[in-house]
Design a protein around this motif. Structure first.
Motif, PDB file in Angstrom:
ATOM      1  N   ILE A 175       0.791  -1.181   0.030  1.00 30.06           N
ATOM      2  CA  ILE A 175      -0.114  -0.013   0.011  1.00 30.06           C
ATOM      3  C   ILE A 175       0.778   1.269  -0.121  1.00 30.06           C
ATOM      4  CG2 ILE A 175      -1.810  -1.180   1.174  1.00 30.06           C
ATOM      5  CD1 ILE A 175      -1.314   0.418   3.599  1.00 30.06           C
ATOM      6  N   TYR A 176       1.907   1.163   0.684  1.00 27.62           N
ATOM      7  CA  TYR A 176       2.991   2.342   0.466  1.00 27.62           C
ATOM      8  C   TYR A 176       3.379   2.458  -1.003  1.00 27.62           C
ATOM      9  CZ  TYR A 176       6.934   5.398   1.475  1.00 27.62           C
ATOM     10  OH  TYR A 176       7.815   6.436   1.599  1.00 27.62           O
ATOM     11  N   MET A 177       3.743   1.439  -1.704  1.00 28.49           N
ATOM     12  CA  MET A 177       4.024   1.661  -2.970  1.00 28.49           C
ATOM     13  C   MET A 177       2.718   2.155  -3.991  1.00 28.49           C
ATOM     14  SD  MET A 177       5.125  -1.481  -5.702  1.00 28.49           S
ATOM     15  CE  MET A 177       3.586  -2.240  -5.633  1.00 28.49           C
ATOM     16  N   GLN A 178       1.759   1.810  -3.584  1.00 28.41           N
ATOM     17  CA  GLN A 178       0.678   2.190  -4.140  1.00 28.41           C
ATOM     18  C   GLN A 178       0.300   3.785  -3.991  1.00 28.41           C
ATOM     19  OE1 GLN A 178      -2.980  -0.285  -4.851  1.00 28.41           O
ATOM     20  NE2 GLN A 178      -4.132   1.051  -3.527  1.00 28.41           N
ATOM     21  N   ARG A 179       0.432   3.975  -2.708  1.00 29.31           N
ATOM     22  CA  ARG A 179       0.442   5.586  -2.475  1.00 29.31           C
ATOM     23  C   ARG A 179       1.392   6.406  -3.243  1.00 29.31           C
ATOM     24  NH1 ARG A 179       1.073   8.004   3.589  1.00 29.31           N
ATOM     25  NH2 ARG A 179       3.219   7.310   3.063  1.00 29.31           N
ATOM     26  N   SER A 180       2.662   5.906  -3.336  1.00 27.95           N
ATOM     27  CA  SER A 180       3.531   6.462  -4.025  1.00 27.95           C
ATOM     28  C   SER A 180       3.288   6.643  -5.491  1.00 27.95           C
ATOM     29  CB  SER A 180       4.834   5.938  -3.786  1.00 27.95           C
ATOM     30  OG  SER A 180       5.912   6.515  -4.700  1.00 27.95           O
ATOM     31  N   ILE A 181       2.521   5.776  -6.063  1.00 26.46           N
ATOM     32  CA  ILE A 181       2.067   5.775  -7.462  1.00 26.46           C
ATOM     33  C   ILE A 181       1.134   7.097  -7.671  1.00 26.46           C
ATOM     34  CG2 ILE A 181       1.096   4.500  -9.212  1.00 26.46           C
ATOM     35  CD1 ILE A 181       2.617   2.100  -8.175  1.00 26.46           C
ATOM     36  N   PHE A 182      -0.124   6.792  -6.730  1.00 21.96           N
ATOM     37  CA  PHE A 182      -1.076   7.707  -6.987  1.00 21.96           C
ATOM     38  C   PHE A 182      -0.797   8.824  -6.607  1.00 21.96           C
ATOM     39  CE2 PHE A 182      -4.884   4.481  -5.987  1.00 21.96           C
ATOM     40  CZ  PHE A 182      -4.446   3.812  -6.959  1.00 21.96           C
ATOM     41  N   THR A 183      -0.032   9.360  -5.661  1.00 21.68           N
ATOM     42  CA  THR A 183       0.290  10.819  -5.332  1.00 21.68           C
ATOM     43  C   THR A 183       1.216  11.330  -6.312  1.00 21.68           C
ATOM     44  OG1 THR A 183       1.972  10.143  -3.544  1.00 21.68           O
ATOM     45  CG2 THR A 183      -0.116  10.553  -2.787  1.00 21.68           C
ATOM     46  N   SER A 184       2.044  10.588  -6.925  1.00 23.20           N
ATOM     47  CA  SER A 184       2.945  10.968  -8.035  1.00 23.20           C
ATOM     48  C   SER A 184       2.127  11.240  -9.102  1.00 23.20           C
ATOM     49  CB  SER A 184       3.915  10.039  -8.389  1.00 23.20           C
ATOM     50  OG  SER A 184       4.622  10.641  -9.419  1.00 23.20           O
ATOM     51  N   TYR A 185       1.116  10.397  -9.468  1.00 23.60           N
ATOM     52  CA  TYR A 185       0.121  10.965 -10.349  1.00 23.60           C
ATOM     53  C   TYR A 185      -0.472  12.015 -10.059  1.00 23.60           C
ATOM     54  CZ  TYR A 185      -3.585   9.905 -13.964  1.00 23.60           C
ATOM     55  OH  TYR A 185      -4.432  10.001 -15.176  1.00 23.60           O
ATOM     56  N   LEU A 186      -1.331  12.142  -9.160  1.00 24.09           N
ATOM     57  CA  LEU A 186      -1.743  13.386  -8.909  1.00 24.09           C
ATOM     58  C   LEU A 186      -1.121  14.612  -8.856  1.00 24.09           C
ATOM     59  CD1 LEU A 186      -4.325  11.754  -6.215  1.00 24.09           C
ATOM     60  CD2 LEU A 186      -4.995  12.750  -8.291  1.00 24.09           C
ATOM     61  N   SER A 187       0.146  14.523  -8.361  1.00 28.88           N
ATOM     62  CA  SER A 187       0.811  15.847  -8.214  1.00 28.88           C
ATOM     63  C   SER A 187       1.231  16.519  -9.623  1.00 28.88           C
ATOM     64  CB  SER A 187       2.435  15.517  -7.544  1.00 28.88           C
ATOM     65  OG  SER A 187       3.033  14.775  -8.451  1.00 28.88           O
ATOM     66  N   LYS A 188       1.103  15.803 -10.623  1.00 27.36           N
ATOM     67  CA  LYS A 188       1.383  16.089 -12.235  1.00 27.36           C
ATOM     68  C   LYS A 188       0.007  16.662 -12.601  1.00 27.36           C
ATOM     69  CE  LYS A 188       5.219  12.845 -12.598  1.00 27.36           C
ATOM     70  NZ  LYS A 188       5.573  11.734 -13.357  1.00 27.36           N
ATOM     71  N   ARG A 189      -1.073  16.600 -12.039  1.00 25.14           N
ATOM     72  CA  ARG A 189      -2.424  16.975 -12.286  1.00 25.14           C
ATOM     73  C   ARG A 189      -3.234  17.867 -11.771  1.00 25.14           C
ATOM     74  NH1 ARG A 189      -0.517  12.294 -14.211  1.00 25.14           N
ATOM     75  NH2 ARG A 189      -0.837  11.784 -16.168  1.00 25.14           N
ATOM     76  N   ARG A 190      -2.467  18.550 -10.530  1.00 21.06           N
ATOM     77  CA  ARG A 190      -3.060  19.400  -9.890  1.00 21.06           C
ATOM     78  C   ARG A 190      -4.164  18.694  -8.668  1.00 21.06           C
ATOM     79  NH1 ARG A 190      -3.857  24.967 -13.355  1.00 21.06           N
ATOM     80  NH2 ARG A 190      -1.785  25.291 -14.153  1.00 21.06           N
ATOM     81  N   GLY A 191      -3.941  17.543  -8.501  1.00 23.08           N
ATOM     82  CA  GLY A 191      -4.843  16.934  -7.391  1.00 23.08           C
ATOM     83  C   GLY A 191      -6.064  16.359  -8.097  1.00 23.08           C
ATOM     84  N   ASP A 192      -6.252  16.281  -9.304  1.00 23.90           N
ATOM     85  CA  ASP A 192      -7.638  16.043 -10.030  1.00 23.90           C
ATOM     86  C   ASP A 192      -7.916  14.597  -9.883  1.00 23.90           C
ATOM     87  OD1 ASP A 192      -9.714  15.646 -11.730  1.00 23.90           O
ATOM     88  OD2 ASP A 192      -8.809  16.942 -13.580  1.00 23.90           O
ATOM     89  N   LEU A 193      -8.831  14.429  -8.936  1.00 24.62           N
ATOM     90  CA  LEU A 193      -9.229  12.862  -8.801  1.00 24.62           C
ATOM     91  C   LEU A 193      -9.666  12.150  -9.773  1.00 24.62           C
ATOM     92  CD1 LEU A 193      -9.986  12.888  -5.059  1.00 24.62           C
ATOM     93  CD2 LEU A 193      -7.792  12.321  -6.082  1.00 24.62           C
ATOM     94  N   LEU A 194     -10.577  13.082 -10.585  1.00 21.95           N
ATOM     95  CA  LEU A 194     -11.510  12.350 -11.684  1.00 21.95           C
ATOM     96  C   LEU A 194     -10.440  11.847 -12.726  1.00 21.95           C
ATOM     97  CD1 LEU A 194     -14.141  15.237 -12.614  1.00 21.95           C
ATOM     98  CD2 LEU A 194     -14.582  12.840 -11.562  1.00 21.95           C
ATOM     99  N   GLN A 195      -9.236  12.426 -12.897  1.00 25.58           N
ATOM    100  CA  GLN A 195      -8.247  11.973 -13.910  1.00 25.58           C
ATOM    101  C   GLN A 195      -7.519  10.495 -13.206  1.00 25.58           C
ATOM    102  OE1 GLN A 195      -5.540  14.371 -16.237  1.00 25.58           O
ATOM    103  NE2 GLN A 195      -6.430  16.156 -15.079  1.00 25.58           N
ATOM    104  N   LEU A 196      -7.609  10.564 -11.847  1.00 27.00           N
ATOM    105  CA  LEU A 196      -7.039   9.524 -11.292  1.00 27.00           C
ATOM    106  C   LEU A 196      -8.266   8.279 -11.730  1.00 27.00           C
ATOM    107  CD1 LEU A 196      -5.155   7.839  -9.582  1.00 27.00           C
ATOM    108  CD2 LEU A 196      -6.203   8.817  -7.578  1.00 27.00           C
ATOM    109  N   MET A 197      -9.263   8.563 -11.268  1.00 29.42           N
ATOM    110  CA  MET A 197     -10.501   7.596 -11.379  1.00 29.42           C
ATOM    111  C   MET A 197     -10.523   7.074 -12.624  1.00 29.42           C
ATOM    112  SD  MET A 197     -13.504   8.649  -8.732  1.00 29.42           S
ATOM    113  CE  MET A 197     -13.294  10.195  -9.132  1.00 29.42           C
ATOM    114  N   ASN A 198     -10.386   7.799 -13.838  1.00 26.13           N
ATOM    115  CA  ASN A 198     -10.647   7.535 -15.316  1.00 26.13           C
ATOM    116  C   ASN A 198      -9.165   6.534 -15.507  1.00 26.13           C
ATOM    117  OD1 ASN A 198     -13.000   8.952 -15.896  1.00 26.13           O
ATOM    118  ND2 ASN A 198     -11.588  10.559 -16.470  1.00 26.13           N
ATOM    119  N   ALA A 199      -8.252   6.950 -14.885  1.00 27.18           N
ATOM    120  CA  ALA A 199      -6.855   5.891 -15.217  1.00 27.18           C
ATOM    121  C   ALA A 199      -7.291   4.706 -14.614  1.00 27.18           C
ATOM    122  CB  ALA A 199      -5.765   6.683 -14.924  1.00 27.18           C
TER     123      ALA A 199
END
Length: 202
Positions: A175-199
């Motif tokens: 889960i630490y590895m997963q958090r690193s992946i998610f937060t890195s992704y969101l940091s490049k998209r201004r925290g846009d959760l809709l983009q994360l959910m689509n991905a």
């Protein structure tokens, strides 16, 4: 899923699986208290059942097979919230069901990918330990290649049953590895959760 940094996931998983016996397996267990070596503790029986269902999903090798197991046994809501890190406050109540399912799908896809790369022959469930709050149950995985590795499962008590809250492979928290992946992704998209959910669903 193409936008996720898959290279980081794959390189970490290869390091965990291939470098078995590197001495990192017990990294997260310092200071725990053994449950008198009781292999009949309820948490061990629970993990034997989880192990059987995971092995069956592994043999099927499909996302849907893993999704069924993850939704049944994993503490998906807490794992999903933890994975957002500093972006947790961005998640509104109405988005939670979709996001939680997306996380479960993401995890299922990851395990399905791993099942093709690292065929498992069998597994063994060890003993339970506790730190006064959560329970850790050890297991040993045997690959078809002859290699072995240790997985330590962290369990929590939810709604009168155990749930899997994390798995450590050679000391690396999933889960630490997963958090690193998610937060890195969101940091490049201004925290846009809709983009994360689509991905996650893609």
């Amino acid at each position: 899923m193409a936008e996720f940094p898959k290279g980081r996931v794959e390189s970490l998983s290869r390091r965990a699986f291939i470098k078995a016996g590197a001495g990192l397996a017990c990294a997260g267990l310092a200071g725990t208290t053994a449950l008198a070596g009781d292999k009949n503790h309820p948490s061990v029986a629970f993990m034997r059942k989880v192990g059987r269902d995971l092995l069956e999903a592994h043999r099927q090798g499909t996302v849907s097979a893993f999704l069924s197991v993850i939704q049944r046994y994993a503490d998906v809501p807490e794992i999903a919230l933890y994975s957002l890190g500093q972006y947790k406050a961005n998640l509104v109540s109405a988005q939670r069901p979709r996001y939680f399912r997306g996380v479960a799908v993401f995890m299922s896809r990851y395990f399905a990918d791993q099942s093709r790369q690292y065929p498992i022959a069998k597994y063994e469930v060890g003993e339970a330990e506790t730190d006064g709050k959560d329970i850790m149950v050890s297991s040993r995985i045997y690959l078809m290649s002859g290699q072995t590795y240790t997985v330590n499962w962290r369990l929590v008590w939810r709604n009168k049953t155990y749930k899997v809250a994390d798995a450590k492979v050679l000391g690396f928290s999933m889960i630490y590895m997963q958090r690193s992946i998610f937060t890195s992704y969101l940091s490049k998209r201004r925290g846009d959760l809709l983009q994360l959910m689509n991905a996650l669903e893609g």
